[in-house]
Design an enzyme around this catalytic site. Structure first.
Site, short mmCIF file in Angstrom:
data_model
loop_
_atom_site.label_atom_id
_atom_site.label_comp_id
_atom_site.label_asym_id
_atom_site.label_seq_id
_atom_site.Cartn_x
_atom_site.Cartn_y
_atom_site.Cartn_z
N ASN A 15 0.90 -1.28 -0.02
CA ASN A 15 0.00 -0.13 -0.14
C ASN A 15 0.99 1.08 0.03
O ASN A 15 1.60 1.39 0.99
CB ASN A 15 -0.96 -0.19 1.38
CG ASN A 15 -1.95 1.17 1.36
OD1 ASN A 15 -1.64 2.04 0.54
ND2 ASN A 15 -2.38 1.34 2.59
N LYS A 69 0.14 4.25 -0.25
CA LYS A 69 -0.33 5.41 0.17
C LYS A 69 -0.27 6.77 -0.40
O LYS A 69 -0.08 6.39 -1.70
CB LYS A 69 -0.07 5.58 1.74
CG LYS A 69 -0.07 4.27 2.65
CD LYS A 69 0.02 4.45 4.00
CE LYS A 69 -0.21 3.09 4.93
NZ LYS A 69 -0.03 3.29 6.21
N HIS A 129 -9.39 1.41 4.97
CA HIS A 129 -8.05 1.63 5.70
C HIS A 129 -8.23 2.58 6.81
O HIS A 129 -8.89 3.55 6.83
CB HIS A 129 -7.12 2.11 4.83
CG HIS A 129 -5.70 1.94 5.31
ND1 HIS A 129 -5.07 2.73 6.32
CD2 HIS A 129 -4.66 1.16 5.24
CE1 HIS A 129 -4.09 2.70 6.68
NE2 HIS A 129 -3.48 1.50 6.07
N GLU A 133 -6.72 4.74 8.01
CA GLU A 133 -6.47 6.23 7.83
C GLU A 133 -7.71 6.83 6.92
O GLU A 133 -7.83 8.20 7.10
CB GLU A 133 -5.18 6.38 6.89
CG GLU A 133 -3.94 6.19 7.78
CD GLU A 133 -2.71 5.57 7.13
OE1 GLU A 133 -2.75 5.63 5.83
OE2 GLU A 133 -1.89 5.07 7.65
N GLU A 157 -5.24 -4.73 10.75
CA GLU A 157 -3.99 -3.54 10.96
C GLU A 157 -4.32 -2.91 11.99
O GLU A 157 -5.26 -2.08 12.00
CB GLU A 157 -4.08 -2.83 9.89
CG GLU A 157 -3.75 -3.40 8.45
CD GLU A 157 -3.31 -2.23 7.46
OE1 GLU A 157 -2.33 -2.52 6.93
OE2 GLU A 157 -3.78 -1.07 6.95
N GLY A 161 3.00 2.23 10.90
CA GLY A 161 3.87 3.14 10.62
C GLY A 161 4.83 3.58 12.12
O GLY A 161 5.49 4.62 12.01
N SER A 214 3.81 -2.22 10.22
CA SER A 214 5.16 -2.34 10.66
C SER A 214 5.88 -3.58 10.05
O SER A 214 6.59 -4.11 11.08
CB SER A 214 5.55 -2.06 11.81
OG SER A 214 5.26 -0.75 12.32
P1 13P Z 1 3.19 0.38 7.65
O1 13P Z 1 3.73 -0.92 7.04
O2 13P Z 1 3.99 1.53 7.31
O3 13P Z 1 3.26 0.29 9.23
O4 13P Z 1 1.83 0.63 7.18
C1 13P Z 1 0.86 -0.44 7.37
C2 13P Z 1 -0.41 -0.10 6.50
O5 13P Z 1 -1.17 0.81 6.82
C3 13P Z 1 -0.67 -0.86 5.20
O6 13P Z 1 -2.00 -0.62 4.90
#
Ligand code: 13P
Length: 252
Positions: free
Chosen positions: A10, A12, A98, A100, A168, A174, A214
């Site tokens: 992803n 982003k 997601h 976010e 997640e 992150g 992560s």
């Molecule tokens: P990270 O791998 O940067 O922690 O992000 C995970 C994520 O949100 C994938 O959709």
């Protein structure tokens, strides 16, 4: 029950044209070099890069996905992108719900459910994301929160063929922090139970449940070898060819 591991990136809101094309070419080259594996690869760039990334992936077994879509096929929805448009540029998958988007755009499980149905109608597979916040985890509510999100976000006509779940934990995204592998297995098994109740055992046993938060080459094996973990949804580490492929190589 053998479920094909899905290694999904992803991206982003990252990447200008040149970066995205270089990353996609790098991934395509490395996946080709890896030869035949039991893994399925997917990259989900921002909308602006879909067409160029599709071209850059030509000839490599790497699927294309988007990070969101609207529930309508077309119409007066300024700034939105429809599932039909995603299908049109070669997407096979779309990430929905997601954390976010749930946080930044106040997306509800009900809306994510509607978007998923619309994605299925265009022949797209939905990767439906769920996960608890740190406060919810501290309050011991992880499994309840995930169950509620599954029941609300996953449509009644979801099947193992049209849906992938991504667990997640919000606090692991992150941050470099991760749950223990015991915790991850426990949550994934609980998610599968909820799916079995909702969609029947057959679908639940075949449906892939990814872990995200992560994931990096050094912890990939730990998570991806768990019984109920069927791949990874990777953020930061998917932006570097070496790390993204390093995750695949760790579990190949
Ligand atoms: P990270 O791998 O940067 O922690 O992000 C995970 C994520 O949100 C994938 O959709």
């Amino acid at each position: 029950m053998s479920r094909k591991l899905l290694i999904a990136g992803n991206w982003k809101m990252n990447g200008l044209l040149a970066d995205g094309v270089a990353l996609a070419k790098g991934v395509a080259g490395e996946v080709k070099a890896l030869g035949k594996t039991d893994l399925e690869f997917l990259v989900c760039p921002p909308f602006t890069l879909l067409t160029s990334v599709k071209k850059a992936l030509r000839g490599a077994k790497v699927a294309l996905g988007a990070q969101d879509c609207h529930f309508a096929v077309k119409g007066a929805h300024t700034g939105d992108i429809s599932p039909a448009m995603l299908k049109d540029v070669g997407c096979a998958y779309v990430i929905l719900g997601h954390s976010e988007r749930r946080a930044d755009h106040k997306e509800s499980s009900e809306l994510i459910n509607k978007k998923s149905v619309a994605a299925y109608e265009q022949g797209l597979k939905a990767i439906i994301c769920i996960g608890e916040t740190e406060a919810e985890r501290d309050a011991g509510k992880t499994i309840d929160v995930c169950a509620k999100q599954i029941l609300g976000s996953v449509p009644d006509n979801a099947t193992a063929a049209n849906t992938v779940i991504a667990y997640e934990p919000v606090w692991a995204i992150g941050t470099g922090k991760t749950p223990t592998s015991k915790d991850v297995q426990e949550v994934h098994a609980a998610i599968r139970k909820v799916l079995a109740k909702k969609l029947g055992k057959g679908n639940a046993n075949k449906m892939r449940i990814l872990y995200g938060g992560s994931v990096k080459p050094s912890n990939a094996k730990e998570f991806l070898s768990l019984e109920d973990v069927d791949g990874a949804l990777i953020g930061g580490a998917s932006l570097k060819v070496e790390d993204f492929l390093g995750i695949a190589k760790a579990v190949k």
